[in-house]
Write an enzyme that holds these catalytic residues in place. Structure first.
Site, PDB file in Angstrom:
ATOM      1  N   TRP A 104       0.845  -1.188   0.000  1.00 28.94           N
ATOM      2  CA  TRP A 104       0.000   0.000   0.000  1.00 28.94           C
ATOM      3  C   TRP A 104       0.893   1.256   0.000  1.00 28.94           C
ATOM      4  O   TRP A 104       1.891   1.302   0.709  1.00 28.94           O
ATOM      5  CB  TRP A 104      -0.917  -0.010   1.246  1.00 28.94           C
ATOM      6  CG  TRP A 104      -1.781   1.210   1.334  1.00 28.94           C
ATOM      7  CD1 TRP A 104      -2.766   1.575   0.465  1.00 28.94           C
ATOM      8  CD2 TRP A 104      -1.710   2.229   2.331  1.00 28.94           C
ATOM      9  NE1 TRP A 104      -3.319   2.767   0.860  1.00 28.94           N
ATOM     10  CE2 TRP A 104      -2.693   3.192   2.001  1.00 28.94           C
ATOM     11  CE3 TRP A 104      -0.913   2.425   3.465  1.00 28.94           C
ATOM     12  CZ2 TRP A 104      -2.910   4.335   2.773  1.00 28.94           C
ATOM     13  CZ3 TRP A 104      -1.135   3.565   4.235  1.00 28.94           C
ATOM     14  CH2 TRP A 104      -2.128   4.500   3.892  1.00 28.94           C
ATOM     15  N   ASP A 271     -16.322  11.197  -4.138  1.00 31.76           N
ATOM     16  CA  ASP A 271     -15.712  10.027  -3.493  1.00 31.76           C
ATOM     17  C   ASP A 271     -16.532   9.639  -2.267  1.00 31.76           C
ATOM     18  O   ASP A 271     -17.720   9.964  -2.140  1.00 31.76           O
ATOM     19  CB  ASP A 271     -14.234  10.350  -3.171  1.00 31.76           C
ATOM     20  CG  ASP A 271     -13.336   9.121  -3.208  1.00 31.76           C
ATOM     21  OD1 ASP A 271     -13.430   8.313  -2.269  1.00 31.76           O
ATOM     22  OD2 ASP A 271     -12.558   8.962  -4.164  1.00 31.76           O
ATOM     23  N   ASP A 272     -15.917   8.973  -1.342  1.00 31.38           N
ATOM     24  CA  ASP A 272     -16.556   8.391  -0.151  1.00 31.38           C
ATOM     25  C   ASP A 272     -17.355   9.438   0.643  1.00 31.38           C
ATOM     26  O   ASP A 272     -17.008  10.612   0.664  1.00 31.38           O
ATOM     27  CB  ASP A 272     -15.416   7.848   0.726  1.00 31.38           C
ATOM     28  CG  ASP A 272     -15.887   6.842   1.735  1.00 31.38           C
ATOM     29  OD1 ASP A 272     -17.090   6.658   1.874  1.00 31.38           O
ATOM     30  OD2 ASP A 272     -15.011   6.245   2.397  1.00 31.38           O
ATOM     31  N   ARG A 349      -9.854  -1.578   8.511  1.00 32.98           N
ATOM     32  CA  ARG A 349     -10.500  -0.276   8.287  1.00 32.98           C
ATOM     33  C   ARG A 349     -11.941  -0.306   8.802  1.00 32.98           C
ATOM     34  O   ARG A 349     -12.869   0.132   8.133  1.00 32.98           O
ATOM     35  CB  ARG A 349     -10.472   0.105   6.804  1.00 32.98           C
ATOM     36  CG  ARG A 349     -10.461   1.609   6.584  1.00 32.98           C
ATOM     37  CD  ARG A 349     -10.721   1.999   5.150  1.00 32.98           C
ATOM     38  NE  ARG A 349     -10.558   3.431   4.988  1.00 32.98           N
ATOM     39  CZ  ARG A 349     -11.153   4.160   4.066  1.00 32.98           C
ATOM     40  NH1 ARG A 349     -11.940   3.609   3.190  1.00 32.98           N
ATOM     41  NH2 ARG A 349     -10.947   5.454   3.983  1.00 32.98           N
ATOM     42  N   LYS A 382     -16.181   4.723  -9.251  1.00 35.85           N
ATOM     43  CA  LYS A 382     -14.908   4.333  -8.635  1.00 35.85           C
ATOM     44  C   LYS A 382     -15.242   3.167  -7.707  1.00 35.85           C
ATOM     45  O   LYS A 382     -15.887   3.352  -6.673  1.00 35.85           O
ATOM     46  CB  LYS A 382     -14.319   5.510  -7.858  1.00 35.85           C
ATOM     47  CG  LYS A 382     -13.022   5.176  -7.145  1.00 35.85           C
ATOM     48  CD  LYS A 382     -12.401   6.425  -6.506  1.00 35.85           C
ATOM     49  CE  LYS A 382     -11.139   6.081  -5.736  1.00 35.85           C
ATOM     50  NZ  LYS A 382     -10.531   7.262  -5.107  1.00 35.85           N
ATOM     51  N   ASP A 384     -14.257   0.701  -5.167  1.00 38.74           N
ATOM     52  CA  ASP A 384     -13.167   0.549  -4.199  1.00 38.74           C
ATOM     53  C   ASP A 384     -13.337  -0.755  -3.423  1.00 38.74           C
ATOM     54  O   ASP A 384     -14.447  -1.298  -3.330  1.00 38.74           O
ATOM     55  CB  ASP A 384     -13.231   1.745  -3.230  1.00 38.74           C
ATOM     56  CG  ASP A 384     -11.897   2.045  -2.568  1.00 38.74           C
ATOM     57  OD1 ASP A 384     -10.985   1.207  -2.654  1.00 38.74           O
ATOM     58  OD2 ASP A 384     -11.776   3.125  -1.944  1.00 38.74           O
ATOM     59  N   ASN A 386     -11.419  -2.015   0.230  1.00 41.46           N
ATOM     60  CA  ASN A 386     -10.324  -1.771   1.163  1.00 41.46           C
ATOM     61  C   ASN A 386     -10.157  -2.881   2.187  1.00 41.46           C
ATOM     62  O   ASN A 386      -9.680  -2.646   3.294  1.00 41.46           O
ATOM     63  CB  ASN A 386     -10.568  -0.438   1.894  1.00 41.46           C
ATOM     64  CG  ASN A 386     -10.477   0.731   0.943  1.00 41.46           C
ATOM     65  OD1 ASN A 386      -9.409   1.039   0.433  1.00 41.46           O
ATOM     66  ND2 ASN A 386     -11.604   1.370   0.669  1.00 41.46           N
ATOM     67  N   ASP A 454      -2.782   5.263  -3.509  1.00 40.31           N
ATOM     68  CA  ASP A 454      -3.196   6.346  -2.616  1.00 40.31           C
ATOM     69  C   ASP A 454      -2.039   7.303  -2.374  1.00 40.31           C
ATOM     70  O   ASP A 454      -2.213   8.356  -1.767  1.00 40.31           O
ATOM     71  CB  ASP A 454      -3.662   5.780  -1.265  1.00 40.31           C
ATOM     72  CG  ASP A 454      -5.060   5.198  -1.369  1.00 40.31           C
ATOM     73  OD1 ASP A 454      -5.711   5.408  -2.403  1.00 40.31           O
ATOM     74  OD2 ASP A 454      -5.490   4.530  -0.412  1.00 40.31           O
TER      75      ASP A 454
HETATM   76  C1  DGJ Z   1      -9.357   4.281  -0.554  1.00 40.75           C
HETATM   77  C2  DGJ Z   1      -9.078   4.850  -1.926  1.00 40.75           C
HETATM   78  O1  DGJ Z   1      -7.885   4.332  -2.424  1.00 40.75           O
HETATM   79  C3  DGJ Z   1      -9.072   6.371  -1.826  1.00 40.75           C
HETATM   80  O2  DGJ Z   1      -8.738   6.930  -3.059  1.00 40.75           O
HETATM   81  C4  DGJ Z   1     -10.434   6.839  -1.379  1.00 40.75           C
HETATM   82  O3  DGJ Z   1     -11.400   6.532  -2.350  1.00 40.75           O
HETATM   83  C5  DGJ Z   1     -10.785   6.186  -0.040  1.00 40.75           C
HETATM   84  N1  DGJ Z   1     -10.661   4.763  -0.115  1.00 40.75           N
HETATM   85  C6  DGJ Z   1     -12.183   6.544   0.375  1.00 40.75           C
HETATM   86  O4  DGJ Z   1     -12.550   5.925   1.539  1.00 40.75           O
END
Ligand code: DGJ
Length: 645
Positions: A104, A271-272, A349, A382, A384, A386, A454
């Site tokens: 990461w 985004d989020d 997370r 987008k 995502d 995580n 990121d």
């Molecule tokens: C992780 C992504 O890599 C970021 O660019 C962003 O979208 C965040 N998540 C949002 O929680």
């Protein structure tokens, strides 16, 4: 061995005999993603004692070939597959393994390891292709260089846990194995059932690393990226994340949208933080109902207003995860993956992964994401993810199929994306997984680009983007200009340097325009306008690497498309010697004459000795360009245009 099987709990040997082969007239009716447009030869083999049939599929495309295996249980006893590689290849000679792994905020680091008799193995066991171990790699002969020497390229159409190993034998053969990771994998193959491995992709070139880049670049564009997206220029993105994080309202976003539009951005990505009560990363994943406190007119209201300003509208989702603090989790705790021994869930997370092996979960995701896409003018997602699979355990799969989880999860993810992409063919799906954790050929069938990292520090991006260029064309690589000091590293770099790095990929912008000076706004406007002009060259051109950041303080590459080229050169550290070596260009027509023009000029003016001069292609390639480098993080972006005779 590329195959390990058990029957009644005991290992069994295999001995396959050739029974025939045929050139398939149409695409193989495969359950798994395959490269488009290949001619496929099927080779049939049988082991009569083990009652197994093995089909090896070899596909041929203009610049690569593919291989996968299908194992069928023809007996009446179940067989457990512990390992089944997509390919196992023996190559004579000495080789060095080149990988593009990291972690990461340090994705795609180019590393070299000599192949010896001690096996080198690179593996992702997280359930995703991961930033730690990218499935793409190269084997280079001892004399291989950028434009000469033998290089073999390997990749896998798979977004899950994967495995590669390279080992030299006493006889001088290097065995390369590539496929699904055997970790946590134990597939129960019932009588009559078949198991398919993901497709492995291989390329060979005697034109060095550049030759392989060419093979892979063409392959990704022709055989992976959905046809609708071929030759479609990608818009300049404004993404709200680094500028706003979770703190926004419709009014604030519209102000931001207006400024982004004035700068020249074309697509605004929220985004989020737009759903449930998500004001931080601790809650609401899974509850995709719009937060009307932040967005009183909903996504439709926001999207229509952005459209009216001339901006397309994009939205962030993290559909595979669920927050324990969410309506979805309270209703369906058994929809999440849990440790199979009932231990307390580990959170990553603050979230868990949904069990994509379960049909209701897949339907929920398709319906909730699809419903939102139907409800507002959204042209970009987008996507995502995580969270990794840390505690394998599916409440849905029965005890003897728990070993299927890591594979069925990926198949579930692929089927969700397939359904959505078929329903919304004109929507761009970006693959993001805490940055570049899903930059793989499996996702490229459905996603058209990936979020590189990121870490948006331009200096570190040069290294990551250098690695990516070996496996992917620039159009797939999202590169955004962000604030300085950088959010992740604190490094201070000039705005010009940040632009010159991001403009060598699919350009985007995440700065908060409110925090920019008048001069920075003016510079950005000019740079975005320049990008629109050079966009076809960067997004559809052929990549030529000129100088590696791993070997020199000057990193440089160029793209050539039709009669134009764009050259990027970045000084990674202060120049100490008197006279930097000339930058010799590549890929031009030696007999043609070219106008060279530096663009994105800042207050320091042009640095190249050929700015606004007309020179022969032979001169630019043989003698080269001199750049008057001084300080770290200076950069040059040059447009090189063939003159009409
Ligand atoms: C992780 C992504 O890599 C970021 O660019 C962003 O979208 C965040 N998540 C949002 O929680």
């Amino acid at each position: 061995s590329p195959m390990e099987l058990l029957q009644n709990g005991a290992p069994i040997s295999t001995e396959f005999h050739y029974t025939g082969c045929e050139a398939l007239k149409s695409a193989h009716p495969s359950a798994l993603p395959a490269s488009r447009g290949q001619t496929v030869l099927a080779v049939y083999l049988e082991d009569s004692a083990a009652k197994l049939r093995l089909t090896l599929l070899y596909g041929v495309l203009p610049t690569v070939f593919t291989r996968r295996a299908i194992l069928e249980n023809c007996g009446d006893t179940p067989v457990s597959i512990r390992k089944l590689m997509s390919t196992s290849t023996d190559i004579p000679g000495d080789w060095t393994l080149h990988t593009f792994s990291g972690g990461w905020i340090a994705e795609m680091q180019h590393t070299e390891t000599p192949v010896t008799m001690a096996r080198t193995c690179l593996e992702s066991t997280t359930g995703a292709s991961s930033s730690r171990a990218n499935p793409g790699f190269l084997l280079a002969a001892p004399d291989a260089a950028e434009t000469a020497g033998e290089v073999c390229g390997f990749n896998l159409l798979y977004s899950g846990s994967h495995y590669l190993s390279a080992q030299k034998s006493l006889q001088g053969l290097t065995r390369v194995m590539h496929g699904i990771s055997p970790a946590n994998f134990n597939w129960e193959l019932a009588p009559g059932e078949r198991f398919e491995t993901p497709e492995a992709v291989m390329a060979w070139s005697d034109a060095g690393f550049g030759g392989i880049t060419d093979c892979f670049g063409r392959y990704v564009n022709e055989a992976l990226i959905p046809p609708y997206w071929k030759n479609r220029p990608r818009p300049i993105v404004y993404n709200s994340w680094e500028g706003c994080m979770f703190d926004f309202t419709e009014a604030k976003l519209l102000r931001l949208g207006k400024l982004a539009k004035q700068l020249g951005c074309e697509l605004f990505v929220l985004d989020d933080g737009w759903f449930g009560k998500r004001d931080s990363d601790t809650s609401s994943l899974g509850d995709y109902s719009v937060n009307t406190k932040k967005l009183p007119n909903g996504l439709k209201g926001l999207g229509e207003k952005l459209n009216a300003m001339g901006l397309q509208f994009g939205l962030w989702f993290e559909p595979e995860s669920v927050s324990p603090d969410s309506e979805l989790y309270r209703r369906h705790p058994d929809w999440a993956l849990h440790d199979s021994l009932g231990r307390t869930d580990l959170l990553g997370r603050h979230q868990l992964l949904l069990d994509l092996t379960k049909p209701e979960v897949r339907d929920y995701i398709v319906e909730s994401v699809g419903g939102i896409l139907d409800s507002a003018p959204i042209s970009y997602v987008k996507w995502d993810c995580n969270r990794k699979i840390s505690d394998p355990g599916s409440p849905w799969l029965d005890a003897c199929h728990q070993g299927n989880l890591s594979i069925d999860y990926v198949r579930g993810y692929e089927s969700i994306l397939d359904t959505l992409a078929a329903e919304f063919p004109a929507v761009t799906f970006q693959a993001c997984s805490s940055g570049g954790g899903r930059a793989d050929y499996g996702t490229m069938r459905r996603h058209h680009e990936f979020w590189t990292s990121d870490n948006t520090d331009a200096c570190e991006r040069v290294f990551m983007q250098w690695g990516i260029g070996h496996l992917f064309p620039a159009i797939t690589m999202a590169a955004h200009v962000t604030a300085s000091p950088n959010h992740q590293t604190g490094r201070v770099t000039p705005l010009k340097f940040r632009f010159d790095v991001a403009m060598s990929g699919r350009l985007g912008f995440e700065l908060q325009p409110r925090d920019m000076t008048k001069e920075e706004v003016e510079f950005s406007k000019r740079a975005l306008a320049e990008y629109k002009r050079i966009r076809p060259v960067v997004q559809f051109g052929d990549l030529y690497r000129l100088s590696s950041p791993y070997e020199s303080r000057v990193a440089a590459l160029m793209y050539v498309h039709e009669k134009r080229a764009v050259v990027f050169a970045w000084l990674m550290d202060k120049w100490l010697a008197d006279s930097p070596p000339p930058l010799r260009l590549k890929g031009l027509n030696p007999a043609a004459r070219y106008l060279v023009r530096e663009i994105n000029l800042d207050e320091n003016g042009p640095l190249a000795n050929v700015h606004e001069r007309v020179l022969g292609g032979d001169y630019l390639m043989d003698f080269g360009i001199r750049i008057n480098w001084k300080n770290a993080f200076q950069s040059v972006c040059m447009e090189v245009t063939e003159m009409v005779r």
